[in-house]
Design an enzyme around this catalytic site. Sequence first.
Site, short mmCIF file in Angstrom:
data_model
loop_
_atom_site.label_atom_id
_atom_site.label_comp_id
_atom_site.label_asym_id
_atom_site.label_seq_id
_atom_site.Cartn_x
_atom_site.Cartn_y
_atom_site.Cartn_z
N GLY A 163 -31.93 55.46 7.87
CA GLY A 163 -31.08 55.58 9.06
C GLY A 163 -30.63 54.20 9.49
CB SER A 164 -32.26 51.56 11.54
OG SER A 164 -32.49 52.34 12.68
CG HIS A 187 -28.72 65.77 42.79
ND1 HIS A 187 -28.16 64.57 42.45
CD2 HIS A 187 -27.70 66.55 43.23
CE1 HIS A 187 -26.86 64.61 42.67
NE2 HIS A 187 -26.55 65.79 43.15
CD GLU A 232 -20.64 55.77 16.30
OE1 GLU A 232 -20.05 54.73 16.60
OE2 GLU A 232 -20.08 56.87 16.21
CB THR A 272 -31.55 52.43 17.51
OG1 THR A 272 -31.96 51.24 16.81
CG2 THR A 272 -31.65 53.62 16.57
C1 LIG Z 1 -26.81 63.62 17.15
C2 LIG Z 1 -26.72 62.59 16.06
C3 LIG Z 1 -25.51 62.41 15.40
C4 LIG Z 1 -25.41 61.52 14.32
N1 LIG Z 1 -24.24 61.43 13.60
C5 LIG Z 1 -24.22 60.75 12.43
C6 LIG Z 1 -23.08 60.81 11.55
O1 LIG Z 1 -22.06 61.44 11.85
N2 LIG Z 1 -23.15 60.18 10.35
C7 LIG Z 1 -24.25 59.48 9.95
O2 LIG Z 1 -24.23 58.96 8.84
N3 LIG Z 1 -25.34 59.37 10.78
C8 LIG Z 1 -25.35 59.99 11.99
N4 LIG Z 1 -26.47 59.92 12.81
C9 LIG Z 1 -27.62 59.15 12.38
C10 LIG Z 1 -27.92 57.94 13.28
O3 LIG Z 1 -26.97 56.94 13.06
C11 LIG Z 1 -29.36 57.52 13.00
O4 LIG Z 1 -30.22 58.52 13.54
C12 LIG Z 1 -29.68 56.16 13.61
O5 LIG Z 1 -28.98 55.14 12.93
C13 LIG Z 1 -31.19 55.86 13.54
O6 LIG Z 1 -31.71 56.11 12.29
P1 LIG Z 1 -33.04 57.01 12.13
O7 LIG Z 1 -32.85 58.23 12.92
O8 LIG Z 1 -33.36 57.14 10.69
O9 LIG Z 1 -34.17 56.15 12.84
P2 LIG Z 1 -35.00 54.99 12.14
O10 LIG Z 1 -34.11 54.04 11.46
O11 LIG Z 1 -36.12 55.60 11.35
O12 LIG Z 1 -35.64 54.26 13.40
C14 LIG Z 1 -36.77 54.79 14.11
C15 LIG Z 1 -37.08 53.83 15.25
O13 LIG Z 1 -37.44 52.54 14.72
C16 LIG Z 1 -36.57 51.54 15.25
N5 LIG Z 1 -36.32 50.53 14.22
C17 LIG Z 1 -35.83 50.74 12.98
N6 LIG Z 1 -35.72 49.57 12.33
C18 LIG Z 1 -36.14 48.60 13.21
C19 LIG Z 1 -36.25 47.17 13.16
N7 LIG Z 1 -35.87 46.50 12.07
N8 LIG Z 1 -36.70 46.53 14.23
C20 LIG Z 1 -37.09 47.21 15.35
N9 LIG Z 1 -37.01 48.55 15.47
C21 LIG Z 1 -36.53 49.22 14.42
C22 LIG Z 1 -35.31 52.29 15.64
O14 LIG Z 1 -34.55 51.57 16.59
C23 LIG Z 1 -35.89 53.58 16.17
O15 LIG Z 1 -36.33 53.39 17.48
C24 LIG Z 1 -26.55 60.75 13.94
C25 LIG Z 1 -27.76 60.91 14.65
C26 LIG Z 1 -27.86 61.82 15.69
C27 LIG Z 1 -29.17 61.97 16.39
#
Ligand SMILES: Cc1cc2nc3c(=O)[nH]c(=O)nc-3n(C[C@H](O)[C@H](O)[C@H](O)COP(=O)(O)OP(=O)(O)OC[C@H]3O[C@@H](n4cnc5c(N)ncnc54)[C@H](O)[C@@H]3O)c2cc1C
Length: 389
Positions: A134-135, A338, A363, A365
Amino acid sequence: MDLSLTEEEREVRDWVRTFVRREVMPLEAEVLQRERRHERGLTAEELTALQDKAKAAGFFGVHTPADYGGMGLGAVMTALVEVELGRSFVPFRFAGDADNILFFASEEQKKAYLEPTISGERKSCFAITEPGAGSDARNIRTSARREGDEWVINGEKTFITGGNEADFAMVFAVTDPALGADGGVTCFLVDRDMGWKSEPIDTMGEWGPAALVFDGVRVPHSHILGEEGRGFELAMRWIGKGRYLLPARALGACERLVELAMEHARNRVTFGQPIAERQAIQWMIADSAVEIEALRWLVLSAAWQVDQGLDSRQAQSMAKLYGGQKANEIVDRVLQIHGGMGYTRELPIERWYRELRLLRIYEGTDEIQRRTIARNLLRGHVSVRGHLA
Ligand SMILES: Cc1cc2nc3c(=O)[nH]c(=O)nc-3n(C[C@H](O)[C@H](O)[C@H](O)COP(=O)(O)OP(=O)(O)OC[C@H]3O[C@@H](n4cnc5c(N)ncnc54)[C@H](O)[C@@H]3O)c2cc1C
């Protein structure tokens, strides 16, 4: 320094403000009721009818260049439009926009994907996130293997907005594992009828993204978007298309929420006085107003930098981070003001509370925005004195 709006900016802003007040806000009660019954807030026909009304007044393709029939508004103007739209939770957006990276398509692809997306005949989705990436999007594992004039895609994408409704996906896959994100990721335009499947994901929001499964999906070579191996750059362009837009929309929501809180505070009497007379309530309103003002200028400064052709990435990350954090604090205060009513489903506050939570996740975190902001500073790419330094 002139911080006022131009006449054109004011006119566009006022037109959208009136449209939202006259056409969108009256639907709120019905949208809320439907969502409570787990139905869509607006049917596809209702959305199209509203979009057609706006189009008849010339409002179509806010981001789309005039050559493609759009308004081609600049970033500041677009931010002003988003703020006004954000004042309502009705899931409305103007028609006529397409993903920015579709403009990198070949002439043939533009006819098959870009133009029908602008006209609304086709629906796209952007698919990079995977269960294991994800990230850390550089770590994607979905693969595409070349076989003659075709590529065979295998892998799974997750959390894809619009993934259930889209009839084509912009899919990012590893085409050269040795290079990975540095020249080994390619973007493919993949029609649903080429064989990918989608599965809805239930979320705390009112609209759910989808998981997409690619099991030996065969895609012609001509469906590569941009250049082979340059897909990761396209993905970053898509994500960077306007980080100021999400906080702009949240800004509109915060303005409306604080207005609701003030109205409630003036009318709700406890211990013989309206709660608006209590310092504890006034401080919540004051802090929210200051943060709204700060967010407004972060959003507009980022948008202005885009319009000036400056490198706006730092400003955009700051607006996204601050917007996500403050919108969540503000909606929480408004709910608190509220009291019990804020917690009910009779009012839209809890709905906004759930929706705004997403801003801190997708987009990029909060943590990833902070990482970007700190790295840009520590590596000397930007100054803590900002763009005026
Ligand atoms: C409703 C919704 C719509 C979305 N739409 C799309 C879309 O259209 N297309 C698409 O491709 N994606 C989409 N996403 C995915 C979204 O971009 C990812 O969920 C987001 O980038 C985070 O990735 P992850 O969920 O794997 O969390 P992770 O990357 O696993 O992160 C988990 C936690 O660890 C933290 N973390 C991670 N790495 C680090 C670091 N190096 N240092 C400190 N903290 C860190 C994060 O900030 C987070 O708090 C969507 C997500 C949601 C929930």
